[in-house]
Scaffold this motif. Structure first.
Motif, PDB file in Angstrom:
ATOM      1  N   ARG A  32       6.855  10.159  -3.099  1.00 49.51           N
ATOM      2  CA  ARG A  32       6.448  11.246  -3.974  1.00 49.51           C
ATOM      3  C   ARG A  32       5.714  12.278  -3.138  1.00 49.51           C
ATOM      4  O   ARG A  32       5.334  12.006  -2.004  1.00 49.51           O
ATOM      5  N   ALA A  33       5.472  13.439  -3.743  1.00 51.21           N
ATOM      6  CA  ALA A  33       4.722  14.476  -3.039  1.00 51.21           C
ATOM      7  C   ALA A  33       3.991  15.334  -4.057  1.00 51.21           C
ATOM      8  O   ALA A  33       4.261  15.270  -5.260  1.00 51.21           O
TER       9      ALA A  33
ATOM     10  N   HIS B 112       0.837  -1.194   0.000  1.00 51.53           N
ATOM     11  CA  HIS B 112       0.000   0.000   0.000  1.00 51.53           C
ATOM     12  C   HIS B 112       0.882   1.258   0.000  1.00 51.53           C
ATOM     13  O   HIS B 112       2.105   1.178   0.056  1.00 51.53           O
ATOM     14  N   VAL B 113       0.229   2.397  -0.018  1.00 53.17           N
ATOM     15  CA  VAL B 113       0.893   3.692   0.100  1.00 53.17           C
ATOM     16  C   VAL B 113       0.255   4.444   1.258  1.00 53.17           C
ATOM     17  O   VAL B 113      -0.971   4.397   1.432  1.00 53.17           O
TER      18      VAL B 113
ATOM     19  N   VAL C 226      -4.538   5.485   4.375  1.00 60.78           N
ATOM     20  CA  VAL C 226      -4.044   4.327   3.636  1.00 60.78           C
ATOM     21  C   VAL C 226      -4.590   4.367   2.215  1.00 60.78           C
ATOM     22  O   VAL C 226      -5.794   4.521   2.001  1.00 60.78           O
ATOM     23  N   ARG C 227      -3.707   4.198   1.248  1.00 64.56           N
ATOM     24  CA  ARG C 227      -4.109   4.155  -0.158  1.00 64.56           C
ATOM     25  C   ARG C 227      -3.803   2.768  -0.713  1.00 64.56           C
ATOM     26  O   ARG C 227      -2.648   2.416  -0.946  1.00 64.56           O
ATOM     27  N   ASP C 228      -4.853   1.976  -0.899  1.00 68.72           N
ATOM     28  CA  ASP C 228      -4.661   0.651  -1.493  1.00 68.72           C
ATOM     29  C   ASP C 228      -4.839   0.689  -3.001  1.00 68.72           C
ATOM     30  O   ASP C 228      -4.770  -0.345  -3.676  1.00 68.72           O
ATOM     31  N   ASP C 229      -5.060   1.905  -3.547  1.00 67.06           N
ATOM     32  CA  ASP C 229      -5.211   2.081  -4.987  1.00 67.06           C
ATOM     33  C   ASP C 229      -3.940   2.625  -5.626  1.00 67.06           C
ATOM     34  O   ASP C 229      -3.935   2.978  -6.799  1.00 67.06           O
TER      35      ASP C 229
ATOM     36  N   PRO D  95       5.743   4.616   0.285  1.00 72.43           N
ATOM     37  CA  PRO D  95       5.471   3.193   0.138  1.00 72.43           C
ATOM     38  C   PRO D  95       5.428   2.521   1.509  1.00 72.43           C
ATOM     39  O   PRO D  95       6.210   2.875   2.400  1.00 72.43           O
ATOM     40  N   VAL D  96       4.522   1.583   1.681  1.00 74.66           N
ATOM     41  CA  VAL D  96       4.367   0.869   2.955  1.00 74.66           C
ATOM     42  C   VAL D  96       5.051  -0.495   2.858  1.00 74.66           C
ATOM     43  O   VAL D  96       4.858  -1.225   1.884  1.00 74.66           O
TER      44      VAL D  96
END
Length: 314
Positions: free
Chosen positions: A237-238, A86-87, A227-230, A188-189
Motif C-alpha cells: 500500500r502507499a 511486520h510491515v 519497521v511497523r509491528d503494529d 509486507p515483510v
C-alpha cells in the motif's frame, strides 16, 4: 538520525531477481535513512558519443550478469528488528536523476500491443537535470517525474528466486508513478531484516507504461526505513500527503482491479465505522481505479482515495 549511502557497484547489486537468501549489502536500524543509487540497462542500451555512462554502470555490466531476466537492483538493505508478519514503512524522501540520458525500448511480442509492431525500437532520450526535462527524439520536451519502478523486499523463502519483472506481494516492479518523493510505501515483510532493494529508475512514465518501458535512467533516492509491528498487510500500500493508495497485481487486469478495490474497502473499514457496503459506495462515488501498468506479466491496478473523505467518516 544517522544516514547511510549505498552506491551501485558490482558488490552492491543483484541483477534480475529477488531471493530471500541474498546477503545484505547494508544493515540499518529501524527509522534510519539510507540513500540508494541505481543504474539501468545492459550494453545494448548504452548511448553513443555525447552522453556520459557512469563508471559504476560499466563496471556492473562487465562484472555481473543477470541471475534472471530483469532489472539491476541495489541492495538488499537489512533493517534491524524486521520480522515476518511486520510491515516495512518506506518513506520516499527524495528522488533525483543522476545522468544525462535515459532510454526507451519496445519490441514485438511485448507491451500492451504485442502483435502491433514488428521491429525493435530503442531510443536514447537526452536528460537536462537542471531544467528537469527529457527530450524525445523528435524534439518534444517532457517534464521529469522521477521514481523507482522497482522497490521491494525479499519474497517468502519458499518462493525461491523470482524475477524482478513481475510485481508481487513483496513489491517488486509495480511501476507506479505515484511513488515519487513525498510518498510512503508500505511493504509486507516475509523474512528477517526485510531485505529492501530498489532500482529500475524512471525519469517519466504514463499510467500503463504501454510500450514496456518508461524513460529508464539512473536515480538516487533517499529513504527512511521503519519497521511497523503494529501493521499487517498482504499486498503493498502507499499514501501521499492527500491520498491513500491500494495496489494489486494479476495476469488478468480485471482480477487486479477487484483485489485492489477489496484492499481499499479493507482500509476504509479499518479506519472508520463505515460498513463494507458503505465503503463500496464511497469507492464508487469518489475513488479512482487506475491502470498502473499493463506490461509486466502481472498487470497492476491502483486505487486512489482522497484522505479528507475519511476525516469525518466516523
Amino acid at each position: 538520525m544517522r544516514g547511510h549511502m549505498l552506491k551501485s557497484n558490482p558488490e552492491t547489486v543483484h541483477w534480475g531477481f529477488f531471493d530471500a537468501s541474498l546477503e545484505p549489502a547494508l544493515t540499518v536500524a529501524s527509522g534510519e535513512e539510507v540513500t540508494i543509487q541505481s543504474i539501468s540497462g545492459d550494453t545494448p542500451v548504452l548511448p553513443g558519443e555525447g552522453y556520459t555512462v557512469l563508471p559504476e554502470h560499466q563496471a556492473v555490466i562487465d562484472q555481473v550478469r543477470p541471475g534472471l531476466p530483469g532489472h539491476i537492483l541495489t541492495g538488499p538493505v537489512y533493517v534491524e528488528g524486521a520480522k515476518p508478519g511486520h510491515v516495512l514503512q518506506v518513506d520516499i524522501l527524495d528522488v533525483k536523476v543522476r545522468q544525462d540520458w535515459g532510454f526507451n525500448y519496445s519490441a514485438p511480442l511485448k507491451g500492451a500491443l504485442p502483435d502491433d509492431f514488428d521491429e525493435i525500437t530503442l531510443s536514447i532520450i537526452a536528460i537536462d537535470t537542471e531544467r528537469n526535462i527529457g527530450r524525445l527524439p523528435w524534439g518534444l520536451e517532457l517534464p521529469l517525474n522521477p521514481f523507482f519502478g522497482v522497490m521491494g523486499v525479499a519474497p517468502p523463502p519458499v518462493w525461491g528466486r523470482v524475477s524482478t519483472i513481475q510485481p508481487r506481494a513483496n513489491g517488486g516492479n509495480p511501476d507506479n508513478k505515484e511513488l515519487e518523493a513525498g510518498t510512503t510505501l508500505y511493504l509486507p515483510v516475509f523474512v528477517e531484516g526485510a531485505l529492501f532493494s530498489a532500482g529500475d529508475g524512471h525519469g517519466a512514465q504514463g499510467d500503463g507504461e504501454v510500450c514496456v518501458t518508461a524513460i529508464e535512467t539512473a536515480l538516487e533516492g533517499r529513504f527512511r526505513l521503519t519497521v511497523r509491528d503494529d501493521m499487517s498487510l498482504t499486498l503493498p500500500r502507499a499514501e501521499t500527503s492527500d491520498h491513500f493508495i491500494t495496489m494489486a497485481f494479476n495476469e488478468d487486469l480485471d482480477e487486479a482491479g477487484r483485489d485492489a478495490l477489496r484492499q481499499m474497502l479493507d482500509l476504509i473499514t479499518a479506519r472508520t465505522n463505515r460498513s463494507r457496503a458503505e465503503a463500496y459506495m464511497l469507492c464508487s462515488l469518489a475513488a479512482d481505479l487506475r491502470v498502473t501498468q499493463m506490461v509486466n506479466g502481472n498487470k497492476g491496478i491502483h486505487v486512489m482515495l482522497a484522505k479528507h473523505l475519511l476525516a469525518d467518516a466516523g
